[in-house]
Write an enzyme that holds these catalytic residues in place. Structure first.
Site, short mmCIF file in Angstrom:
data_model
loop_
_atom_site.label_atom_id
_atom_site.label_comp_id
_atom_site.label_asym_id
_atom_site.label_seq_id
_atom_site.Cartn_x
_atom_site.Cartn_y
_atom_site.Cartn_z
N TYR A 199 0.84 -1.20 0.00
CA TYR A 199 0.00 0.00 0.00
C TYR A 199 0.87 1.25 0.00
CZ TYR A 199 0.87 0.70 5.03
OH TYR A 199 1.46 0.93 6.24
N CYS A 200 0.24 2.37 -0.40
CA CYS A 200 0.88 3.68 -0.39
C CYS A 200 -0.21 4.72 -0.23
CB CYS A 200 1.70 3.89 -1.66
SG CYS A 200 0.74 3.73 -3.18
N THR A 201 0.07 5.97 -0.48
CA THR A 201 -0.88 7.05 -0.19
C THR A 201 -2.12 6.99 -1.08
OG1 THR A 201 0.95 8.47 0.47
CG2 THR A 201 -1.16 9.54 0.06
#
Length: 349
Positions: A199-201
């Site tokens: 995951y990331c922003t």
């Protein structure tokens, strides 16, 4: 020929934005697709966005588009329609609406052409970035967080992870996204038989990272659709527990969206609980670091006594000291126990 770049000072543009009476929406989006002529596309988009008073940061490359912008509320639907009509690949594109937004995230439109929208360092022509892992929706994310056969890995930088992350998620200790990719494959080698959730922003980094992991032979790879922003929005809409703890760092003037009341980081100067990022007020430094209100007052918004002393000098003497000095954005990297000099480049998001 219309002006295709800004010619007004940042100070004046910021003052104009602050004087606006209409609220703005902060929006981010990205799309991997082939752009045959990024420069021509950039100019056409710049004109289209300018007509709708769009501010923000937009990167275009042969591999696609990456944008973080703000739009006057009355223009949001017109912007959406215009974007969807601009190119078939953008039709119906998900727009991530900011979670904690004062509408003052940007005050100028900057649009640039890059080699890539995410600096990944991958030169292997056999790599297929479109062969991505499975997309996970909010309910699936929560289920996977409770699955002992699953490993969550955070594909953001240390200063992002430090103020907020998913419960039990692992940090990849690297300075840049291009360094994270091989490091992630190396760290996950013992877990090839487990589910790996990235995951990331907003989704752009973990989407490419999931394709890279699959290319490295991992078969049970997934990533959170729309990243942290979309996960939190959907979880709240559906009445699901929000399993992200702390703040979500964002690459605009807000520097963070409050997700949970938990403060999991500490002031880099005194160690008090704090998760508010700031840039050192010394124009010759601009270190990105965490500073509590007490230290902000004590050091006048600077990262050290040395910077505080320089910040208090007459402007002419400050300019003289800065002359010839490297002025890349500096980031406090606590995971390396040192001050890391690096370009704070939002194209990594």
């Amino acid at each position: 020929m219309p002006v295709l770049h800004n010619r007004v000072s940042n100070e004046e543009l910021k003052a104009r934005m602050l004087a606006e009476t209409e609220p703005r929406k902060t929006i981010s989006f990205y799309k991997y697709f082939t752009i045959e002529d990024p420069n021509t596309t950039r100019d056409a988009l710049y004109l289209a966005f300018s007509q709708l008073a769009v501010f923000g940061r937009v990167y275009l490359a042969p591999e696609g588009i990456n944008a973080q912008i703000s739009v006057p509320e009355s223009n949001v639907e017109a912007f959406r329609e215009q974007l969807y009509r601009f190119h078939p690949a953008l039709d119906g594109l998900r727009l991530n609406i900011a979670l904690d937004d004062d509408g003052r995230s940007f005050w100028v439109l900057r649009m640039k052409v890059r080699d890539r929208i995410v600096a990944d360092g991958i030169d292997d022509p056999a790599f297929d970035p479109s062969n991505v892992g499975d997309y996970l929706k909010a309910e699936q994310v929560n289920q996977m967080l409770d699955d002992p056969d699953t490993v969550f890995i955070d594909m953001r930088n240390h200063y992002e992870y430090e103020v907020g992350h998913f419960e039990g998620a692992l940090e990849i200790p690297a300075d840049t996204f291009r360094e994270q990719l091989p490091k992630a494959a190396e760290m996950m080698a013992p877990y090839k038989d487990k589910n790996i959730v990235m995951y990331c922003t907003g989704g752009i980094r973990c989407e490419k990272a999931s394709a890279w992991m699959k290319y490295q032979g991992f078969t049970r790879v997934a990533h959170i659709e729309g990243g942290i922003i979309e996960y939190v929005r959907k979880a709240r809409e559906q009445g699901l527990p929000v399993r992200f703890i702390g703040k979500n760092f964002v690459f605009d003037a807000r520097m963070g969206e409050r997700i949970s009341p938990d403060v999991i980081a500490h002031c880099h100067q005194c160690g008090a609980p704090c998760d508010s990022h700031t840039n050192c007020k010394n124009e010759g430094c601009h270190l990105l670091f965490i500073q509590c209100p007490a230290c902000a007052e004590k050091y006048d918004g600077c990262c050290s006594e040395q910077c505080q002393q320089e910040h208090q000098l007459p402007e002419a003497e400050q300019r003289q000291r800065r002359a010839g000095r490297e002025n890349a954005a500096r980031i406090f990297n606590k995971s390396r126990q040192r001050l890391k000099l690096t370009l704070n480049n939002p194209e990594d998001e």
